[in-house]
Design a protein around this motif. Structure first.
Motif, mmCIF file in Angstrom:
data_model
loop_
_atom_site.group_PDB
_atom_site.id
_atom_site.type_symbol
_atom_site.label_atom_id
_atom_site.label_comp_id
_atom_site.label_asym_id
_atom_site.label_seq_id
_atom_site.Cartn_x
_atom_site.Cartn_y
_atom_site.Cartn_z
ATOM 1 N N UNK A 1 -16.420 10.069 29.013
ATOM 2 C CA UNK A 1 -15.394 9.017 29.006
ATOM 3 C C UNK A 1 -14.127 9.506 29.708
ATOM 4 N N UNK B 1 -14.689 9.521 33.473
ATOM 5 C CA UNK B 1 -14.626 8.168 34.036
ATOM 6 C C UNK B 1 -13.161 7.683 34.070
ATOM 7 N N UNK C 1 -15.310 2.528 38.083
ATOM 8 C CA UNK C 1 -16.759 2.355 37.917
ATOM 9 C C UNK C 1 -16.954 1.351 36.780
ATOM 10 N N UNK C 2 -17.652 0.250 37.035
ATOM 11 C CA UNK C 2 -17.787 -0.777 36.000
ATOM 12 C C UNK C 2 -18.397 -0.212 34.714
ATOM 13 N N UNK C 3 -17.962 -0.757 33.616
ATOM 14 C CA UNK C 3 -18.364 -0.275 32.297
ATOM 15 C C UNK C 3 -19.884 -0.145 32.157
ATOM 16 N N UNK D 1 -21.040 2.786 34.073
ATOM 17 C CA UNK D 1 -20.416 4.069 33.712
ATOM 18 C C UNK D 1 -21.118 4.744 32.542
ATOM 19 N N UNK D 2 -21.617 3.945 31.586
ATOM 20 C CA UNK D 2 -22.215 4.554 30.390
ATOM 21 C C UNK D 2 -23.556 5.192 30.692
#
Lengths: 72, 547
Positions: free
Chosen positions: A38, A41, A52-54, A57-58
């Motif tokens: 996290x 990011x 970076x879109x959620x 990103x995960x």
């Protein structure tokens, strides 16, 4: 930009320069846990202006993938 | 120092910053959101760790379940504080964050009062507790968020990814604030703030209205200085003792302090003052003895770099901050000084009345003079004095002669024509000097005129107050003496004509070994010295002549 991103990752994880490269897998890096992820990011967004879109990103497993999703 | 950070949000990134900080051992929390549970359970790992300080950073929106309706929110807040109070233990300092309601909901609420009601409810509870228990303190979360701005302080993506509410910059700022709090818990705060006057408390020079009038007002540069004074006054209200250490005529300075309509600080605000022409290091030592506080409890603010250097050199325990270059920075400068030097964990009623106490205790006995290595300081300034050609600098020469009040032995004013005549006259010699030091060029700052007729007489001697107190005058006089001797004169005469303003130089000639020869009816003093003996002067400046 890739160099900068690697530098930022190493800084966030408190690693020596040269530890991270394009082929590095996240699970192989000591300290790159979910919290660190996290923070990385977040740092890429605040320091480099790359969002970076959620959803994406995960779900990143390697540095190469990170580059791809960041579009660099 | 053992520190624990508890939160209802993921505060791990802040812990990461704190980890590895020297002097801080940080508690490793197990998860987040159970801060009250951890505090209330005496068997929890927190009590094994035995922290000296516990920081509790609470996101208010999460705490109230994101429901801003005040009755329900108020109930949750009251409950939180009731449980927190019952968990308190002696011997540990608790810092609890103050209120800041953040969330997308805020932008969808039409009435601002809905938000402030929740914030006020939290802060009322918090301050009530802080007043009740000396080991409960307020952690200024709100201030830090405002400082960075809400849009920079939060990260929505990190919130969704890992319940990390604050952005990287804010995490760092919060970690720094925690470190700062641990420091002020241990450190001995400074006690007294000593202030210069000219170009420090106001812009301009007291007693030099023609050259640089005092500027202090409700707008422009004058307001910047006024706000600086307002900041200093706030420090006083928190128990900081104020004093003045300034090179001025006391009457001029006091008159401004007492009568200027825009002075915020008046004489009664200062516990003591030294407004004179003596060495500031000695004045500071004398104040430290009078107030019975150590030199290491003193902060000295002066705009003049040379004075700053003198104090740093002579009294290394006194803290001398750099003075801001631009007046608009003055108010943040004083806030920084407050945090850095004076901030205390708690301010008591006794603190608030401190200046009064010190004023009452003020002793009037003759205070011992400090032995300060003045010569060493002067050498350290690396001063250079260049004798320049007056023909090339007539305007500056006229300005020095006609506008200087304080360091001016005769205060004779000259017209351009009169000056031209003097420059042409073979029986007159004009001495004009530029002075440089390790801080830079002070410009052309000293002028003297000598008439060579049946005797050699110094008819004018004037110097800018910028370079006073550095024995430049000794070097100028030495120059004149050597030159006069070379013209075959066995004696040199100096004249002092007293005015309202030039008291600082009334003893100049006698301090240089001149004997008083005559006091004329008009109040003029004549001094004389023999040039036949070898005069050895204490010179701390390298001298050259401009080609």
């Amino acid at each position: 930009m890739r160099e900068k991103m690697i530098g930022l990752i190493e800084k966030t994880l408190n690693l020596a320069h040269g530890v991270i490269n394009e082929d590095t897998k996240i699970e192989e890096v000591p300290g790159w846990d979910s919290l660190a992820h996290v923070l990385i990011i977040g740092a890429i967004e605040s320091d480099l202006g790359i969002s970076i879109p959620l959803d994406e990103a995960v779900d990143i497993a390697s540095v190469g993938e990170l580059f791809e999703k960041a579009g660099v | 120092m053992k520190v624990a950070l508890l939160s209802n949000i993921n505060a791990d990134p802040i812990n990461r910053y704190l980890n590895g900080c020297k002097d801080i051992e940080i508690y490793e929390p197990q998860g987040y959101g159970n801060e009250l549970g951890v505090l209330l359970n005496r068997d929890s790992s927190l009590y094994d760790f035995a922290p000296d300080m516990v920081f509790i950073i609470t996101d208010l929106m999460e705490l109230i379940g994101r429901d801003l309706e005040i009755t329900a929110a108020g109930k949750k807040i009251d409950e939180w504080f009731a449980l927190f109070e019952s968990s308190l233990s002696e011997g540990t300092v608790f810092y609890v964050s103050d209120a800041f309601v953040h969330g997308f909901e805020v932008d969808l609420v039409w009435e601002r009062s809905v938000i402030t009601a929740v914030e006020n409810k939290w802060d009322e509870n918090l301050y009530a507790l802080a007043n009740k228990y000396s080991n409960v303190r307020v952690f200024g979360l709100n201030r830090i968020i405002r400082l960075y701005g809400e849009s920079n302080a939060f990260s929505r993506k990190m919130w969704y990814m890992g319940k990390i509410l604050y952005s990287a910059v804010l995490q760092k700022a919060l970690a720094e604030e925690i470190i700062h709090r641990t420091e002020i818990e241990i450190r001995q705060p400074k006690k007294a703030l000593l202030l210069d006057l000219d170009n420090t408390l106001w812009r301009g020079l007291a007693g030099e209205n023609d050259i640089s009038p005092v500027i202090l007002s409700e707008d422009g540069v004058g307001l910047a200085y006024k706000n600086f004074q307002r900041g200093i006054k706030l420090l006083k209200s928190q128990g900081v003792i104020l004093g003045i250490v300034s090179k001025n005529n006391e009457d001029d300075a006091i008159s401004i302090i007492e009568n200027h309509p825009h002075m915020v600080l008046r004489l009664e605000d200062f516990a003591t003052y030294r407004i004179n022409w003596e060495n500031k290091a000695e004045n500071i030592v004398s104040i430290s003895k009078e107030l019975n506080i150590g030199l290491d409890s003193i902060v000295f603010i002066d705009d003049n770099k040379a004075e700053q250097a003198l104090i740093r050199e002579a009294l290394s325990q006194v803290y001398v901050p750099d003075f801001p270059v631009n007046p608009e920075e003055l108010s943040s400068f004083i806030a920084e000084i407050y945090r850095q030097c004076f901030e205390k964990p708690i301010v008591t009623d006794e603190d608030k009345n401190k200046t009064k106490q010190y004023r009452e205790n003020q002793t009037r006995k003759q205070l011992m003079k400090a032995s300060v290595d003045f010569a060493g300081y002067l050498d350290n300034l690396e001063m250079r004095m260049i004798r320049v050609n007056p023909e090339k600098h007539k305007e500056r020469l006229l300005q020095l002669v006609n506008k200087t009040n304080q360091f001016n032995l005769t205060t004779r004013r000259l017209t351009e024509q009169e000056l031209a005549n003097i420059l042409r006259d073979n029986n007159s010699e004009v001495f004009l000097y530029r002075v440089l030091d390790r801080f830079g060029d002070n410009g052309i700052v000293a002028a003297a005129m000598v008439e060579y007729r049946n005797e050699a007489v110094i008819t004018e001697f004037t110097m800018s107050c910028r370079v006073m107190g550095r024995k430049i005058e000794d070097a100028v006089i030495d120059d004149i003496e050597k030159y006069s001797a070379s013209r075959g004169y066995g004696e040199l005469v100096g004249i002092y004509i007293p005015t309202e303003k030039n008291k600082p130089v009334k003893d100049l000639y006698s301090s240089l070994g001149y004997k008083k020869r005559e006091v004329c009816d008009d109040g003029t003093f004549e001094f004389v010295i023999s040039l036949k003996d070898d005069l050895v002067r204490d010179i701390h400046v390298e001298r050259t002549t401009e080609v």
